[in-house]
Each structure stands twice: as C-alpha cells, then as structure tokens.
Design an enzyme around this catalytic site. Structure first.
Site, mmCIF file in Angstrom:
data_model
loop_
_atom_site.group_PDB
_atom_site.id
_atom_site.type_symbol
_atom_site.label_atom_id
_atom_site.label_comp_id
_atom_site.label_asym_id
_atom_site.label_seq_id
_atom_site.Cartn_x
_atom_site.Cartn_y
_atom_site.Cartn_z
ATOM 1 C CG HIS A 147 1.750 11.432 -4.091
ATOM 2 N ND1 HIS A 147 1.334 12.038 -2.929
ATOM 3 C CD2 HIS A 147 0.837 11.758 -5.034
ATOM 4 C CE1 HIS A 147 0.228 12.715 -3.149
ATOM 5 N NE2 HIS A 147 -0.106 12.556 -4.423
ATOM 6 C CG HIS A 189 -3.446 -9.598 -1.962
ATOM 7 N ND1 HIS A 189 -3.952 -10.849 -2.184
ATOM 8 C CD2 HIS A 189 -3.188 -9.107 -3.203
ATOM 9 C CE1 HIS A 189 -3.998 -11.107 -3.474
ATOM 10 N NE2 HIS A 189 -3.545 -10.049 -4.115
#
Length: 208
Positions: free
Chosen positions: A141, A150
């Site tokens: 979150h 990446h």
C-alpha cells in the site's frame, strides 16, 4: 474486432509478456520485430516479421498498438530508445496485466506497464510509465514508483516506499516500509534494504 498489436523485441522477456497476451486474448498480435532474430522465427506461434525498420510500414498498414518486449536490468537505455522510436512513429504503447495478477481497485498505472503472473499490487499504489512489475512480486500500500522501474520476480516492496526513475530491484529482494529509493538505483538479488538509498547507488546484502 480486436486491435492489432506488434511486439518490439523477441528475447526472453518477450516470451513472458506474450504468454500473458495469449491468455488475455484481447489483441490480434500481428508479429514481433527484432534486429537479432531471423525472420520467421516462431515465438509461441507468433512470427518474427523483421527488424524494427519495418515498424513505420506496419503502423501505416493499420497496426496502431505496440508493446516494448525488451526488458532492462539496471540499464534502461535500449528500452528508452525503443519507447521513443515507437512513440515517434505514432504507436500507442499499451499496458498488459497478466490475468493471474492481483491489483487493488485504486491502483494507478502509467503508460505501458507490464504486470506479470501472480504479481500483487495493493491499495493506493502509483506506478509510473514503462515499468515492469514481474512475476510474483509484491508492491504494498501507498508506494510511489517512478518511470522505467523494473521490479524483478519475487521482490517485495513494503508500504509507503518512494522509488525514483530507472531503478532496478533484483530477484527476491525486500525493501522496508517508508523508505526512499532514488533514481537509477540497483538493488541486488536477495538483498534486504533497511535504509534510504541515494541516486545511482548499487546496494547488495543487508543494507543498513
């Protein structure tokens, strides 16, 4: 009628993205371009059509969507060059989310994200443009992820982490909640990051 899509790059990363696309069955995949792979090479039933030089003709023929299937491991220069080339031609670079990925309803994705198999992105997460969130990775979150980032398979970014542009998180690494990770950072495979990381740093092991 499905939109026509071309993939740019025929390496290993292409195979993972292509498998997701075939499961989704949302596009007509016309083929793949790659300067280093022979014309006619079969990748999961999709043919290599030629080098990237044919992309303008493909666009003119009605193929308006593309995805860059060249990945990056700490160096985004080729991926950035291909994005610029494709966008200058006029392609819309599409986001691909594997059907086995799990995304909270309020996740915000930038242009041309790839979200791989079993990746989990939790609530109030913002992902920048041209990012790869690979197989089995977890972004918890409140995280803010920059462009060309990446996140490799199995990596875990715990909540409220801020990540700059062009950073790479290696296989099975973990990043503690609330940290700031700068631009062009490389976090080594299996590392555990317990402190903020400055722009351009490469960190490995237990980082504290």
């Amino acid at each position: 009628m499905k939109d026509k899509l071309v993939l740019i790059g025929a390496g290993g990363y292409c195979r993972g993205v292509l498998d997701s696309l075939l499961l989704l069955d949302s596009y007509e995949i016309v083929g793949i371009t790659d300067p280093a792979t022979p014309i006619g090479t079969d990748v999961y039933g999709i043919s290599v059509l030629g080098t990237d030089d044919i992309l303008p003709k493909l666009f003119e023929s009605g193929v308006k969507k593309a995805h860059i299937t060249v990945g990056s491991v700490g160096n985004c220069s080729l991926r950035k060059k291909l994005v610029e080339m494709a966008e200058n031609i006029g392609f819309e670079l599409v986001t691909i989310i594997d059907p086995n990925a799990v995304l909270a309803k309020d996740v915000r994705l930038g242009k041309m994200a790839y979200i791989g198999k079993s990746a989990t992105i939790n609530s109030d997460v913002e992902i920048g443009n041209y990012c790869i969130i690979n197989t089995g990775s977890i972004i918890e979150h409140g995280c803010r992820i920059g462009n060309f980032v990446h996140v490799a398979p199995g990596s875990v970014l715990v909540g409220d982490i801020h990540v700059g542009n062009e950073s790479h998180f290696g296989l099975n690494c973990s990043v503690l909640q609330g940290l700031t990770i700068g631009n062009r950072v490389i976090v080594g495979a299996g590392s555990t990051v317990l402190r903020n990381v400055n722009d351009g740093e490469t960190v490995v092991g237990i980082v504290k």
